[in-house]
Design a protein around this motif. Structure first.
Motif, short mmCIF file in Angstrom:
data_model
loop_
_atom_site.label_atom_id
_atom_site.label_comp_id
_atom_site.label_asym_id
_atom_site.label_seq_id
_atom_site.Cartn_x
_atom_site.Cartn_y
_atom_site.Cartn_z
N PRO A 182 0.81 -1.23 0.00
CA PRO A 182 0.00 0.00 0.00
C PRO A 182 0.85 1.28 0.00
O PRO A 182 0.50 2.26 -0.66
CB PRO A 182 -0.83 -0.12 1.27
N ALA A 183 1.97 1.27 0.72
CA ALA A 183 2.84 2.45 0.73
C ALA A 183 3.45 2.71 -0.64
O ALA A 183 3.52 3.86 -1.09
CB ALA A 183 3.94 2.28 1.78
N ILE A 184 3.88 1.66 -1.32
CA ILE A 184 4.45 1.81 -2.66
C ILE A 184 3.40 2.28 -3.65
O ILE A 184 3.66 3.13 -4.50
CB ILE A 184 5.10 0.49 -3.12
N SER A 185 2.18 1.74 -3.52
CA SER A 185 1.12 2.09 -4.49
C SER A 185 0.66 3.55 -4.35
O SER A 185 0.07 4.09 -5.27
CB SER A 185 -0.07 1.15 -4.35
N LYS A 186 0.97 4.18 -3.22
CA LYS A 186 0.64 5.61 -3.07
C LYS A 186 1.54 6.48 -3.94
O LYS A 186 1.14 7.54 -4.38
CB LYS A 186 0.77 6.03 -1.61
N LYS A 187 2.77 6.01 -4.18
CA LYS A 187 3.72 6.81 -4.94
C LYS A 187 3.86 6.33 -6.39
O LYS A 187 4.13 7.13 -7.28
CB LYS A 187 5.09 6.78 -4.25
N TYR A 188 3.70 5.03 -6.61
CA TYR A 188 3.91 4.45 -7.94
C TYR A 188 2.66 3.70 -8.39
O TYR A 188 1.89 3.20 -7.57
CB TYR A 188 5.09 3.48 -7.92
N SER A 189 2.51 3.60 -9.68
CA SER A 189 1.41 2.82 -10.25
C SER A 189 1.86 1.36 -10.32
O SER A 189 2.80 1.03 -11.04
CB SER A 189 1.07 3.34 -11.64
#
Length: 64
Positions: free
Chosen positions: A8-15
């Motif tokens: 979830p943290a990665i998906s906030k910044k990257y697609s």
């Protein structure tokens, strides 16, 4: 932790994709062993794994 916090943290910044066949996890040294364990125990979430480590230590009381 990987599924609940890191993705979830990665998906906030990257697609990123939700399809497991489009996901990979990788690691080097002890991180490689961790990546292997995550992929091994979460095959429905990670279809690809790349690891680089020098050796895998098996328990000494295990018969081969």
């Amino acid at each position: 932790m990987v599924l609940e916090e890191i993705i979830p943290a990665i998906s906030k910044k990257y697609s990123i994709v939700d399809d497991p066949s489009g996901r990979a996890i990788c690691g080097f040294s002890s991180g490689g062993i961790c990546a292997f364990n995550v992929a091994w125990h979460r095959p429905l979430h990670f279809k690809k794994v790349a690891v680089s480590y020098t050796h895998l230590t098996l328990p000494t009381n295990r018969e081969v």
